[in-house]
Design a protein around this motif. Sequence first.
Motif, PDB file in Angstrom:
ATOM      1  N   PRO A 555       9.849  -7.939  -2.357  1.00  0.00           N
ATOM      2  CA  PRO A 555       8.844  -7.110  -1.668  1.00  0.00           C
ATOM      3  C   PRO A 555       8.202  -7.902  -0.530  1.00  0.00           C
ATOM      4  O   PRO A 555       7.851  -9.073  -0.692  1.00  0.00           O
ATOM      5  CB  PRO A 555       7.819  -6.801  -2.768  1.00  0.00           C
ATOM      6  N   ASP A 556       8.066  -7.262   0.629  1.00  0.00           N
ATOM      7  CA  ASP A 556       7.461  -7.952   1.764  1.00  0.00           C
ATOM      8  C   ASP A 556       6.312  -7.135   2.322  1.00  0.00           C
ATOM      9  O   ASP A 556       5.919  -6.113   1.767  1.00  0.00           O
ATOM     10  CB  ASP A 556       8.504  -8.260   2.840  1.00  0.00           C
ATOM     11  N   ASP A 557       5.780  -7.604   3.440  1.00  0.00           N
ATOM     12  CA  ASP A 557       4.630  -6.958   4.102  1.00  0.00           C
ATOM     13  C   ASP A 557       3.476  -6.744   3.134  1.00  0.00           C
ATOM     14  O   ASP A 557       2.860  -5.667   3.082  1.00  0.00           O
ATOM     15  CB  ASP A 557       5.049  -5.617   4.729  1.00  0.00           C
ATOM     16  N   VAL A 558       3.184  -7.777   2.351  1.00  0.00           N
ATOM     17  CA  VAL A 558       2.046  -7.694   1.434  1.00  0.00           C
ATOM     18  C   VAL A 558       0.758  -7.769   2.254  1.00  0.00           C
ATOM     19  O   VAL A 558       0.590  -8.652   3.095  1.00  0.00           O
ATOM     20  CB  VAL A 558       2.089  -8.839   0.411  1.00  0.00           C
ATOM     21  N   THR A 559      -0.138  -6.826   2.034  1.00  0.00           N
ATOM     22  CA  THR A 559      -1.436  -6.814   2.725  1.00  0.00           C
ATOM     23  C   THR A 559      -2.547  -6.697   1.698  1.00  0.00           C
ATOM     24  O   THR A 559      -2.346  -6.195   0.581  1.00  0.00           O
ATOM     25  CB  THR A 559      -1.536  -5.651   3.721  1.00  0.00           C
ATOM     26  N   LEU A 560      -3.742  -7.164   2.102  1.00  0.00           N
ATOM     27  CA  LEU A 560      -4.920  -7.114   1.239  1.00  0.00           C
ATOM     28  C   LEU A 560      -6.037  -6.380   1.958  1.00  0.00           C
ATOM     29  O   LEU A 560      -6.212  -6.502   3.174  1.00  0.00           O
ATOM     30  CB  LEU A 560      -5.396  -8.529   0.873  1.00  0.00           C
ATOM     31  N   LYS A 632      -5.419 -15.224  -6.328  1.00  0.00           N
ATOM     32  CA  LYS A 632      -4.085 -15.322  -5.728  1.00  0.00           C
ATOM     33  C   LYS A 632      -3.187 -14.284  -6.374  1.00  0.00           C
ATOM     34  O   LYS A 632      -3.221 -14.107  -7.592  1.00  0.00           O
ATOM     35  CB  LYS A 632      -3.512 -16.726  -5.931  1.00  0.00           C
ATOM     36  N   THR A 633      -2.354 -13.622  -5.578  1.00  0.00           N
ATOM     37  CA  THR A 633      -1.501 -12.571  -6.105  1.00  0.00           C
ATOM     38  C   THR A 633      -0.125 -12.643  -5.464  1.00  0.00           C
ATOM     39  O   THR A 633       0.036 -13.136  -4.350  1.00  0.00           O
ATOM     40  CB  THR A 633      -2.128 -11.182  -5.865  1.00  0.00           C
ATOM     41  N   TRP A 634       0.893 -12.161  -6.174  1.00  0.00           N
ATOM     42  CA  TRP A 634       2.253 -12.037  -5.657  1.00  0.00           C
ATOM     43  C   TRP A 634       2.954 -10.899  -6.391  1.00  0.00           C
ATOM     44  O   TRP A 634       2.521 -10.476  -7.469  1.00  0.00           O
ATOM     45  CB  TRP A 634       3.031 -13.341  -5.778  1.00  0.00           C
ATOM     46  N   ILE A 635       4.076 -10.418  -5.824  1.00  0.00           N
ATOM     47  CA  ILE A 635       4.730  -9.205  -6.312  1.00  0.00           C
ATOM     48  C   ILE A 635       6.206  -9.497  -6.561  1.00  0.00           C
ATOM     49  O   ILE A 635       6.838 -10.266  -5.832  1.00  0.00           O
ATOM     50  CB  ILE A 635       4.622  -8.043  -5.293  1.00  0.00           C
ATOM     51  N   THR A 636       6.776  -8.870  -7.587  1.00  0.00           N
ATOM     52  CA  THR A 636       8.231  -8.864  -7.777  1.00  0.00           C
ATOM     53  C   THR A 636       8.684  -7.418  -7.987  1.00  0.00           C
ATOM     54  O   THR A 636       7.899  -6.564  -8.424  1.00  0.00           O
ATOM     55  CB  THR A 636       8.665  -9.705  -8.989  1.00  0.00           C
ATOM     56  N   SER A 651       7.273 -12.437  -4.185  1.00  0.00           N
ATOM     57  CA  SER A 651       6.934 -12.246  -2.784  1.00  0.00           C
ATOM     58  C   SER A 651       6.100 -13.435  -2.305  1.00  0.00           C
ATOM     59  O   SER A 651       5.715 -14.310  -3.091  1.00  0.00           O
ATOM     60  CB  SER A 651       6.120 -10.968  -2.617  1.00  0.00           C
ATOM     61  N   GLN A 652       5.842 -13.439  -1.019  1.00  0.00           N
ATOM     62  CA  GLN A 652       4.918 -14.440  -0.497  1.00  0.00           C
ATOM     63  C   GLN A 652       3.553 -14.249  -1.144  1.00  0.00           C
ATOM     64  O   GLN A 652       3.104 -13.132  -1.372  1.00  0.00           O
ATOM     65  CB  GLN A 652       4.812 -14.294   1.010  1.00  0.00           C
ATOM     66  N   GLU A 653       2.908 -15.345  -1.462  1.00  0.00           N
ATOM     67  CA  GLU A 653       1.600 -15.256  -2.101  1.00  0.00           C
ATOM     68  C   GLU A 653       0.552 -14.786  -1.100  1.00  0.00           C
ATOM     69  O   GLU A 653       0.602 -15.115   0.078  1.00  0.00           O
ATOM     70  CB  GLU A 653       1.199 -16.616  -2.683  1.00  0.00           C
ATOM     71  N   ALA A 654      -0.382 -13.997  -1.595  1.00  0.00           N
ATOM     72  CA  ALA A 654      -1.546 -13.581  -0.816  1.00  0.00           C
ATOM     73  C   ALA A 654      -2.785 -13.932  -1.629  1.00  0.00           C
ATOM     74  O   ALA A 654      -2.717 -14.043  -2.859  1.00  0.00           O
ATOM     75  CB  ALA A 654      -1.498 -12.077  -0.525  1.00  0.00           C
ATOM     76  N   MET A 655      -3.900 -14.127  -0.935  1.00  0.00           N
ATOM     77  CA  MET A 655      -5.101 -14.501  -1.685  1.00  0.00           C
ATOM     78  C   MET A 655      -6.357 -14.017  -0.977  1.00  0.00           C
ATOM     79  O   MET A 655      -6.349 -13.765   0.236  1.00  0.00           O
ATOM     80  CB  MET A 655      -5.164 -16.020  -1.880  1.00  0.00           C
ATOM     81  N   MET A 656      -7.394 -13.878  -1.762  1.00  0.00           N
ATOM     82  CA  MET A 656      -8.722 -13.577  -1.236  1.00  0.00           C
ATOM     83  C   MET A 656      -9.664 -14.674  -1.710  1.00  0.00           C
ATOM     84  O   MET A 656      -9.794 -14.932  -2.910  1.00  0.00           O
ATOM     85  CB  MET A 656      -9.233 -12.216  -1.712  1.00  0.00           C
ATOM     86  N   ILE A 845     -12.412 -13.902   2.795  1.00  0.00           N
ATOM     87  CA  ILE A 845     -11.281 -14.319   3.621  1.00  0.00           C
ATOM     88  C   ILE A 845     -10.017 -13.774   2.958  1.00  0.00           C
ATOM     89  O   ILE A 845      -9.702 -14.111   1.821  1.00  0.00           O
ATOM     90  CB  ILE A 845     -11.201 -15.855   3.729  1.00  0.00           C
ATOM     91  N   LEU A 846      -9.308 -12.911   3.651  1.00  0.00           N
ATOM     92  CA  LEU A 846      -8.101 -12.263   3.137  1.00  0.00           C
ATOM     93  C   LEU A 846      -6.882 -12.916   3.797  1.00  0.00           C
ATOM     94  O   LEU A 846      -6.749 -12.865   5.024  1.00  0.00           O
ATOM     95  CB  LEU A 846      -8.139 -10.765   3.423  1.00  0.00           C
ATOM     96  N   ILE A 847      -6.021 -13.486   3.002  1.00  0.00           N
ATOM     97  CA  ILE A 847      -4.880 -14.249   3.507  1.00  0.00           C
ATOM     98  C   ILE A 847      -3.588 -13.591   3.019  1.00  0.00           C
ATOM     99  O   ILE A 847      -3.357 -13.453   1.819  1.00  0.00           O
ATOM    100  CB  ILE A 847      -4.942 -15.706   3.011  1.00  0.00           C
ATOM    101  N   TYR A 848      -2.711 -13.187   3.936  1.00  0.00           N
ATOM    102  CA  TYR A 848      -1.446 -12.557   3.545  1.00  0.00           C
ATOM    103  C   TYR A 848      -0.445 -12.660   4.669  1.00  0.00           C
ATOM    104  O   TYR A 848      -0.749 -13.121   5.763  1.00  0.00           O
ATOM    105  CB  TYR A 848      -1.656 -11.109   3.119  1.00  0.00           C
TER     106      TYR A 848
END
Length: 848
Positions: A555-560, A632-636, A651-656, A845-848
């Motif tokens: 999964p890509d284009d992960v947004t927060l 921190k979050t990620w998706i499969t 997926s690439q990790e995203a974090m808040m 701070i939203l990082i993705y």
Amino acid sequence: MKRIHLLITGLILLEILLLFMGCQGHNLNPLVPTPDPDEMMTDDIVPFPFERTTASMPNLWGYYEVIYDSVGHSIEAVPLRGPAFALNVVTFLQPPAGSQYNMNVDVLDDAHFPDEGLIDIRVLLHHPFPGQNIYTGFDVCGIFITEGTIQSPVNSSLTYADPSIDPSVLNPDGHTRWMNPTEFISGDIFGFVPGFWGMSESSENSGFVAGATLNPYKYFAQGLSPGEDVWEWLEDDNNVYNRGMFPAGATCSRDYELRFPIIGNEINFMFDYAVLAHWEPPLNEPIIDPVIDFPPDANARYPLHIRVTDNSEVWYTGSDAGGNLRFEVEVFDRDALTSPGGVPEQVTGFKIWSDDPLIPGGSIETMSTEVEWNSGFIASTSVANIEILNAVPEASGTSNLWIAVGSTDPNSYDQGLGASVPYDPIETCFMVPVQIASCPKAFMSDVGNNQAGSGTWLNDVPITGEHFVDGIDLGVWLEFQGAGGSALGDPEFTVIGTDVKYIDADTVTADFNFNGAPYGDYGVGCTNGCGEVTEPGENDLQEGDFDYDVLPQVPDDVTLRTGRELSSDPATITELRIDWTQVTDAISYFVYFECFDVAGDVVSSIPPIETTEHFYVLPIGSVPMSGGGTIKTWITATVPYDSEIYESMPSQEAMMIFQGFETAMGEWSLLAEDPSTLRFARSTVQANFDGSWGVKILGNVPWTPPRWILMASPPIPEIDGTDTVMIEFVHRYLGILPSNGYQVGWIDILPVVNDTNVPEYQPVIEAAYGHQYNSMDCPSLRTEFLISVSEDNNFQSNSAYFDQWWLSGFEASGVVGDEIENRLVVGFAGNYFDLVDVHIDDVAILIY
């Protein structure tokens, strides 16, 4: 007809001594006179006037002169008169009592004999006592004896043929020390005695000495075909059960591939021939079934058969040499059946050496207890795994490596009969031709984390290992091995690496296109730059083979998003929404979370959450964090394929990183050009937007000269591999006089008090959403403050609206994640007496 005379000296080590002695239960009286040879028939038995007290020994049956007819392509074995032994054993192998046909030699192929010295022959041995089952032989070996030109580095008494100048057997079943003419010199039936017309005595062949103490042999047994491999024959349990018998009156034959070196214009034909066998008196008479009527000691009680599997990888390139020697040495020993410790208990150890430089130090000796053993194909065999690291070859090609296996019991050639024998323990040897490549195989140990998503294209994937060589042939590929460990998918599918680049001897890079690649395991192959190929499955550099996994698309284009919206009374952070692109054929997704407190310690890991949607909303209240920290979050994705369910790579990790409490992101800093005019305070009264403590400054800026005050967040760390960084926070200010205001930006180094320079300041020009701060850029905060009041349009002016809380959010990717730590800053200025009262709360701070 051209007749070339070869002498084959027939020595039977068949315990033939027992053919002629009176033994218990055999009714053979040692006092009975020896009959006249002229009155004997082949089946007559001559009692031997000597009492046997110990194990069996070799004995002489006779000598043969072999005549090779190069025109008629035939070989004739003619029995010769041997020395006069007590009881003259040779009687049984030549007329009138014996037969001249007890040994025959047939030529199978001599087409390359004149020019290369190669000849294939079949040796037929006929038991000389048909019908006399008491003389059944066991474990019979036909030994080819030559000159001993090479001396072993592990034992100066151990010599053997040099194939370049001495005759040799190209297909031996093993090598033995038994009955060599140098050490078995008793002068009677217990040792080697040259024939009357033997090569050692012949004037034509004067100077020939069959001096090798280690000689090749072929194994003879009932049911073993002339050209059959001994180990393939032993894999039949019936052949093991039959104990390698040579029944009385039987004929057994074996094929020898011989090479006679051509020295000058002459073919070196000098060799002798001996036959080794084993025998013990039977347990039962009359003998009905030799398999059960003879005791176990009738067989060889030492390791007789050795099979070596060479797994070595050794090379010599002229400028580089090395590699490791690896062998699986399978040892056959009949005593293993009755030994609690099996074969390893019957083996004292191993001696290993080579004819050419190959082994560090020249040789190695290891005890049986020092090697790793595995089970063999039957109970009588075990496999020793031997590894010698850091080989030192000095040339490419073939090097003969020798492995000697020592016997625990018996451990001596001495049978207690007073015969001359070697003083060393019994050993059986095997020669292994080790191939030394002119180009090493390149072994891979890791390829781009060993995983990829189907349909992706990866560039410059690092491939690490050993012994890469640059060259035009350099290439790598991934070969489909099957899905889920089975032969599913396309068995011919291969992902060819493109744009392969040599980095150094341990690293290359390549691009891989996984479009259409079936899910499953892929073996990694490599063609080295010098042409040597490492097939998939050969990469055992670490611990066995490793695979490259191709999994469903990631999964890509992960947004927060926090879910907050712009309003005059914005809401607090109550949720975190994660969105991602839907994966083709995915039946569900797993959302993973990990939570950290302000200090970076793990607070908790939320169990993976499965959803069929391509978004998920996490309530912040369900996260056990005290008002702030990092989520921190990620998706499969999961996809069905050939009755299997495959989960994609993460997926690439995203974090808040969020602040719902004043210390959630650490301490904020407050700097003023004149610190005496500044007060810093936190208040639950004036900064109680969400009922918690926010950050508040309260101070004044004297009217002359213009002064600045900065409120700065803690450093926001570098954020690797992120596409987007969003910042949002709630803010308000009170009491600032007209034509003055505040400005938001980024700074990587805090200014020094009373220093007019504010380095690397980057004001926020345009907000992504919410409240917009500045409409014009400025080179530095200090320059901005020097703008006259009449021209001041870069600061937010005072109005009735600015005593409200406002939500502002903006894209900060340009300043966060650029290899430096940045601070979020708010600047204030005034050019006459001015009161400053600004509050900030709920920073995310939203990082993705």
